[in-house]
Design a protein around this motif. Structure first.
Motif, PDB file in Angstrom:
ATOM      1  N   PRO A 183     -90.959  22.748 -32.507  1.00 54.18           N
ATOM      2  CA  PRO A 183     -90.011  21.647 -32.168  1.00 54.18           C
ATOM      3  C   PRO A 183     -88.588  21.709 -32.631  1.00 54.18           C
ATOM      4  O   PRO A 183     -87.607  21.446 -31.797  1.00 54.18           O
ATOM      5  N   HIS A 184     -88.154  22.270 -33.702  1.00 57.39           N
ATOM      6  CA  HIS A 184     -86.855  22.662 -34.085  1.00 57.39           C
ATOM      7  C   HIS A 184     -86.176  23.881 -33.296  1.00 57.39           C
ATOM      8  O   HIS A 184     -85.203  23.604 -32.697  1.00 57.39           O
ATOM      9  N   ASP A 205     -95.584  34.376 -26.719  1.00 57.13           N
ATOM     10  CA  ASP A 205     -94.298  34.931 -26.501  1.00 57.13           C
ATOM     11  C   ASP A 205     -94.162  34.567 -24.947  1.00 57.13           C
ATOM     12  O   ASP A 205     -92.786  34.353 -24.567  1.00 57.13           O
ATOM     13  N   GLN A 206     -95.091  34.932 -23.927  1.00 54.78           N
ATOM     14  CA  GLN A 206     -95.061  34.371 -22.585  1.00 54.78           C
ATOM     15  C   GLN A 206     -94.551  33.028 -22.276  1.00 54.78           C
ATOM     16  O   GLN A 206     -93.694  32.658 -21.512  1.00 54.78           O
ATOM     17  N   GLN A 230     -87.366  29.652 -23.254  1.00 53.62           N
ATOM     18  CA  GLN A 230     -86.757  28.533 -24.249  1.00 53.62           C
ATOM     19  C   GLN A 230     -86.030  29.382 -25.184  1.00 53.62           C
ATOM     20  O   GLN A 230     -85.505  28.759 -26.256  1.00 53.62           O
ATOM     21  N   GLY A 231     -85.415  30.660 -25.021  1.00 51.50           N
ATOM     22  CA  GLY A 231     -84.811  31.194 -26.220  1.00 51.50           C
ATOM     23  C   GLY A 231     -85.675  31.686 -27.445  1.00 51.50           C
ATOM     24  O   GLY A 231     -84.942  32.182 -28.301  1.00 51.50           O
ATOM     25  N   ILE A 232     -86.823  31.494 -27.494  1.00 50.80           N
ATOM     26  CA  ILE A 232     -87.929  32.207 -28.382  1.00 50.80           C
ATOM     27  C   ILE A 232     -88.623  33.161 -28.317  1.00 50.80           C
ATOM     28  O   ILE A 232     -89.250  33.270 -27.089  1.00 50.80           O
ATOM     29  N   ARG A 233     -88.504  34.253 -29.119  1.00 52.11           N
ATOM     30  CA  ARG A 233     -89.617  35.445 -28.864  1.00 52.11           C
ATOM     31  C   ARG A 233     -90.404  35.448 -30.084  1.00 52.11           C
ATOM     32  O   ARG A 233     -90.391  35.247 -31.043  1.00 52.11           O
ATOM     33  N   ARG A 246     -83.127  23.844 -30.435  1.00 53.95           N
ATOM     34  CA  ARG A 246     -81.683  24.663 -30.419  1.00 53.95           C
ATOM     35  C   ARG A 246     -81.823  25.723 -29.195  1.00 53.95           C
ATOM     36  O   ARG A 246     -80.852  26.607 -29.287  1.00 53.95           O
ATOM     37  N   ARG A 247     -83.023  26.026 -28.683  1.00 55.84           N
ATOM     38  CA  ARG A 247     -83.169  26.971 -27.742  1.00 55.84           C
ATOM     39  C   ARG A 247     -82.855  28.244 -28.375  1.00 55.84           C
ATOM     40  O   ARG A 247     -82.303  29.168 -27.674  1.00 55.84           O
TER      41      ARG A 247
END
Length: 284
Positions: free
Chosen positions: A118-119, A161-162, A167-170, A123-124
Motif C-alpha cells: 500500500p505504501h 511483477d507483471q 505502478q512503479g514497483i518491480r 508513492r508509485r
C-alpha cells in the motif's frame, strides 16, 4: 534527498546479514529483522535490527509501521527469512511440518509484501527482491518441501511483477545454489523419520556437506542483491554464483532427461547403499 530505506528479513546471520551489511555500505539505511531482534546480537552491525516474526500478521504489520514511523518511506524489501528440512524423503515430514515451512518461506514473504505494497503503490515506487534458490527451478530429490516453497515463490514473484510494473514497483528473484552459511546447520530434522530411508539420509547428508565445503559465501548473494536493487530496469530472475548460472543454463537448454540424470549423479542417488539393497531385492 535522504537515504533509501530497506528492510531485510532473516538478517541475523548468513545471506540476510551479508545482504543488510552490503546494502548499508551501498548507502541504504537498513532495517534487518529476526524473531529476536537485536537481543544478544553484535553491536558492530551497520544496520538496525527489528524483532519480526514473518509468520505473524500482527508482528509484520507492527514492524513495517515502525519503519514507516521512523523513516516515512520504504524503498526496498528483501525477503530472505526461511528455513529448510534436512535431506529426507517427502513422506518423512508431517503435514504440520509441511505447513510450517510454507508459512515461513512462502507465506512469510507474502505477508511482508502485502504490508509494504500500500505504501509503495501510494508513492508509485518500490523494489521487492525475493531470495529464492536454484531449487525453485531444479527440484532436488529429498528436499521436496523446500523445493516446493521456492517453486511457489518463483510463480508468485513472476506474476506479481507483471501486476505491479505499471505502478512503479518491480519484483525480482535472486537464485543461489549451495551457500556456506548457518542456514544448513539450522535445518530441521524430519519429524516422522522412517527406517526405510535411514541410509539414504546419511549418504545425502554427507554429500551435501561435501558440496558445502567448496560453496560460495553469503557475500556472493549479497552482491547480487545490491546489483539488482540498483538496476534501473531489473529482470525477474537473477542467478547468483557460477554453479547457479550453469544450472539455469542447463535447465533452459538441456533435455529434461539429462538434467534429471545430472541431479541424480550429483547426489549419488543410484549408488546409495539403500538403493542397492532395494535393487538387489527386486531382482531376486
Amino acid at each position: 534527498m535522504g537515504s533509501k530505506i530497506a528492510i531485510v528479513t532473516g538478517a541475523s546471520s548468513g545471506i540476510g546479514e551479508a545482504t543488510a551489511e552490503q546494502l548499508a555500505k551501498a548507502g541504504y539505511r537498513v532495517y534487518g529483522s529476526s524473531r529476536r531482534g537485536a537481543q544478544g546480537e553484535s553491536s558492530k552491525r551497520t544496520f538496525e535490527m527489528l524483532a519480526l516474526d514473518v509468520t505473524s500478521d500482527a508482528s509484520v504489520a507492527a514492524a513495517v509501521s515502525e519503519v514507516l514511523r521512523l523513516e516515512g518511506h520504504i524503498d526496498l524489501l528483501v525477503n530472505n527469512a526461511g528455513f529448510g528440512v534436512a535431506p529426507a524423503a517427502a513422506e518423512e515430514s508431517s503435514i504440520q511440518q509441511a505447513q510450517a515451512i510454507f508459512d515461513t518461506n512462502f507465506f512469510g514473504a507474502v505477508r511482508m509484501i502485502r504490508a509494504v505494497l500500500p505504501h509503495m503503490r501510494q508513492r508509485r515506487s518500490g523494489r521487492i527482491i525475493n531470495i529464492s534458490s536454484v531449487l525453485g527451478f531444479v527440484p532436488m530429490p529429498y528436499m521436496a518441501l523446500y523445493s516446493a516453497t521456492k517453486h511457489a515463490m518463483e510463480g508468485y514473484s513472476e506474476a506479481l511483477d507483471q501486476e505491479l510494473r505499471t505502478q512503479g514497483i518491480r519484483v525480482s528473484l535472486v537464485e543461489p545454489a549451495y551457500i556456506k552459511s548457518p542456514f544448513d546447520a539450522n535445518q530441521l530434522q524430519p519429524d516422522q523419520a522412517l527406517d526405510e530411508y535411514r541410509d539414504l539420509r546419511a549418504g545425502l547428508d554427507l554429500r551435501v556437506k561435501q558440496a558445502l565445503e567448496g560453496a560460495d559465501a553469503p557475500g556472493v548473494v549479497a552482491e547480487t542483491v545490491v546489483q539488482v536493487a540498483r538496476t534501473a530496469t531489473p529482470k525477474v530472475r537473477y542467478t547468483s554464483g557460477a554453479l547457479a548460472g550453469r544450472l539455469s543454463f542447463l535447465r533452459r537448454f538441456a533435455p529434461a532427461v539429462l538434467v534429471e540424470a545430472g541431479v541424480r549423479k550429483d547426489l549419488r542417488l543410484d549408488s546409495q547403499p539403500a538403493v542397492r539393497k532395494r535393487a538387489t531385492a527386486l531382482s531376486q
